[in-house]
Design an enzyme around this catalytic site. Structure first.
Site, PDB file in Angstrom:
ATOM      1  N   ASP A 108       0.846  -1.190   0.000  1.00 32.62           N
ATOM      2  CA  ASP A 108       0.000   0.000   0.000  1.00 32.62           C
ATOM      3  C   ASP A 108       0.887   1.247   0.000  1.00 32.62           C
ATOM      4  OD1 ASP A 108      -1.830   2.097   0.667  1.00 32.62           O
ATOM      5  OD2 ASP A 108      -3.183   0.597   1.500  1.00 32.62           O
ATOM      6  N   LYS A 112      -0.732   9.943   1.547  1.00 38.76           N
ATOM      7  CA  LYS A 112      -0.633  11.137   2.387  1.00 38.76           C
ATOM      8  C   LYS A 112       0.637  11.098   3.232  1.00 38.76           C
ATOM      9  CE  LYS A 112      -5.636  11.826   2.674  1.00 38.76           C
ATOM     10  NZ  LYS A 112      -6.832  11.883   3.552  1.00 38.76           N
TER      11      LYS A 112
END
Length: 200
Positions: A108, A112
């Site tokens: 993943d 951010k």
């Protein structure tokens, strides 16, 4: 109706220890030990186990439902799926100097900046891998996110005990995952890296 599996799970929330799992006797039945961190739907792990019946592969996945679904649909003797965090799996399950190969595919990206600490490949994980890899053990990493690839490479290249393998045939002959199929379908660029851990 099939239940949807969450795509994102914060690995920092998975804190349970795995020291109740002992593979020391099982390892002795095979010629080598391998590990996939984040096996997803298990496409690569099950394929690898079937083509390498003489070797054991442990797969660790943070999404409990994914592990349960894999267990319900697969029964491969040399495949050991585990629910948990990759870092803890390395610490609690994998014997020192035992891993022939480690695979980390499409982790993943956690785009951010405040979530970068959740990225699987970090200094702590690489330090743990270093202690668990057998001499000349190999690590295979893939992503279709260029920013993440650069971050991964910066982590891996910090220390001089690893050799980058250019043009590794593995990516043409041995690589097939659930996520790589999406990358191909969407015509995304694939970024790969193979590293050999040098003998200490």
């Amino acid at each position: 109706m099939k239940k949807r599996i969450r795509t994102h799970t914060n690995p920092l929330n998975i804190t349970q220890r795995l020291d109740h799992i002992d593979i020391s006797q099982t390892v002795n039945d095979y010629t080598a030990l391998n590990l996939e961190i984040g096996f997803g739907k298990g496409v690569f792990m099950s394929g690898f186990a079937k083509t390498h019946p003489e070797e054991l592969i442990v797969g660790v996945e943070v999404r409990k439902q994914a592990v349960e679904i894999f267990n319900a649909n697969q029964s491969i003797k040399n495949c050991c799926p585990v629910w948990g965090a990759g870092q803890i799996c390395l610490e609690d399950i994998i014997p020192n100097k035992s891993l022939k190969r480690a695979f980390i595919f499409h982790p993943d990206p956690w785009f951010k900046k405040r979530h970068h600490k959740r990225r699987v490949i970090n200094d702590a994980l690489i330090d743990s891998l270093e202690s668990k890899m057998a001499p000349n053990g190999m690590v295979y990493i893939s992503t279709d996110v260029y920013e993440l690839y650069n971050d991964i490479m910066s982590v891996l290249l910090k220390k001089q005990n690893k050799q980058f393998i250019s043009g590794d045939d593995f990516w043409q002959t041995g690589y097939k995952t659930h996520w790589s199929q999406f990358s191909n379908k969407d015509l995304r660029s694939l970024f790969t890296a193979t590293f050999k851990f040098k003998e200490s």
